[in-house]
Scaffold this motif. Sequence first.
Motif, short mmCIF file in Angstrom:
data_model
loop_
_atom_site.label_atom_id
_atom_site.label_comp_id
_atom_site.label_asym_id
_atom_site.label_seq_id
_atom_site.Cartn_x
_atom_site.Cartn_y
_atom_site.Cartn_z
N THR A 58 0.83 -1.20 0.00
CA THR A 58 0.00 0.00 0.00
C THR A 58 0.87 1.25 0.00
O THR A 58 2.01 1.22 0.48
CB THR A 58 -0.96 0.03 1.21
OG1 THR A 58 -0.20 0.05 2.41
CG2 THR A 58 -1.90 -1.17 1.20
N ASN A 112 -12.78 -6.16 -0.48
CA ASN A 112 -12.72 -6.55 0.93
C ASN A 112 -12.33 -8.02 1.10
O ASN A 112 -12.70 -8.66 2.08
CB ASN A 112 -14.06 -6.27 1.60
CG ASN A 112 -15.21 -6.99 0.93
OD1 ASN A 112 -15.08 -7.56 -0.14
ND2 ASN A 112 -16.38 -6.94 1.55
N ASN A 117 -6.70 -8.91 3.07
CA ASN A 117 -6.71 -8.21 4.36
C ASN A 117 -6.18 -6.76 4.25
O ASN A 117 -5.33 -6.34 5.03
CB ASN A 117 -5.90 -9.00 5.39
CG ASN A 117 -6.17 -8.52 6.80
OD1 ASN A 117 -7.26 -8.04 7.10
ND2 ASN A 117 -5.19 -8.65 7.66
N ILE A 118 -6.70 -6.04 3.28
CA ILE A 118 -6.30 -4.64 3.10
C ILE A 118 -6.96 -3.79 4.18
O ILE A 118 -8.16 -3.87 4.40
CB ILE A 118 -6.68 -4.13 1.70
CG1 ILE A 118 -5.95 -4.94 0.64
CG2 ILE A 118 -6.38 -2.63 1.56
CD1 ILE A 118 -6.41 -4.68 -0.78
N SER A 119 -6.17 -2.99 4.83
CA SER A 119 -6.66 -2.11 5.88
C SER A 119 -7.05 -0.77 5.24
O SER A 119 -6.26 0.17 5.19
CB SER A 119 -5.58 -1.91 6.95
OG SER A 119 -6.08 -1.11 7.98
N TRP A 120 -8.27 -0.71 4.74
CA TRP A 120 -8.74 0.50 4.06
C TRP A 120 -8.88 1.63 5.08
O TRP A 120 -9.40 1.43 6.17
CB TRP A 120 -10.08 0.24 3.38
CG TRP A 120 -9.96 -0.75 2.26
CD1 TRP A 120 -10.34 -2.06 2.29
CD2 TRP A 120 -9.40 -0.53 0.97
NE1 TRP A 120 -10.06 -2.66 1.09
CE2 TRP A 120 -9.48 -1.74 0.26
CE3 TRP A 120 -8.84 0.58 0.35
CZ2 TRP A 120 -9.02 -1.89 -1.04
CZ3 TRP A 120 -8.38 0.44 -0.96
CH2 TRP A 120 -8.48 -0.77 -1.64
N PRO A 121 -8.47 2.83 4.70
CA PRO A 121 -8.45 3.95 5.66
C PRO A 121 -9.75 4.74 5.74
O PRO A 121 -9.75 5.86 6.26
CB PRO A 121 -7.32 4.82 5.12
CG PRO A 121 -7.36 4.59 3.65
CD PRO A 121 -7.75 3.16 3.47
N LYS A 123 -14.19 4.58 6.54
CA LYS A 123 -15.35 3.83 7.01
C LYS A 123 -16.49 4.10 6.03
O LYS A 123 -16.56 5.15 5.41
CB LYS A 123 -15.74 4.28 8.40
CG LYS A 123 -14.66 3.98 9.44
CD LYS A 123 -15.25 4.03 10.83
CE LYS A 123 -14.18 3.87 11.89
NZ LYS A 123 -13.64 2.56 12.01
#
Length: 146
Positions: A58, A112, A117-121, A123
Amino acid sequence: MGVKFKAVQWNHSVSKPRVIRAIHTENWKKIVYPLTGKTFVAIADVREDSPDFGKVETFIFDCTKENPVRSALLLPPGIGNSICALGSKEVNYMYLVEEYWDNSKASGIAWNDPDLNISWPVKNPIISDRDRANPTLREQFPNKFT
């Protein structure tokens, strides 16, 4: 860099804040270049024979007035890319590709996907219907998970 690249099409997309453009995996080289705004970029190796299959990297591209430095990524075939528009302004995103767009060749991985397991910034992201319909890695490459 010793990489041959013959661009045939230049694409421009605009994303509102919180938009995630899922992991697009068309099988051609591309140069991706965010022009404006702040962008979270995730790339995933979906080359079936790669020792790095399923790995994700990323980046943050900050193309705001406060940060005039611009960067681009050259991605080989089989590396999926996605973006997420951060902040409160639209993101303009350009990409050069080696093939003309053909919807029948469009492919992607679920934004998703639990294996990536991408930690999207963001919500409550905004996701297109097309990108919501993308399969997971396990659905597209079941033999890699047996």
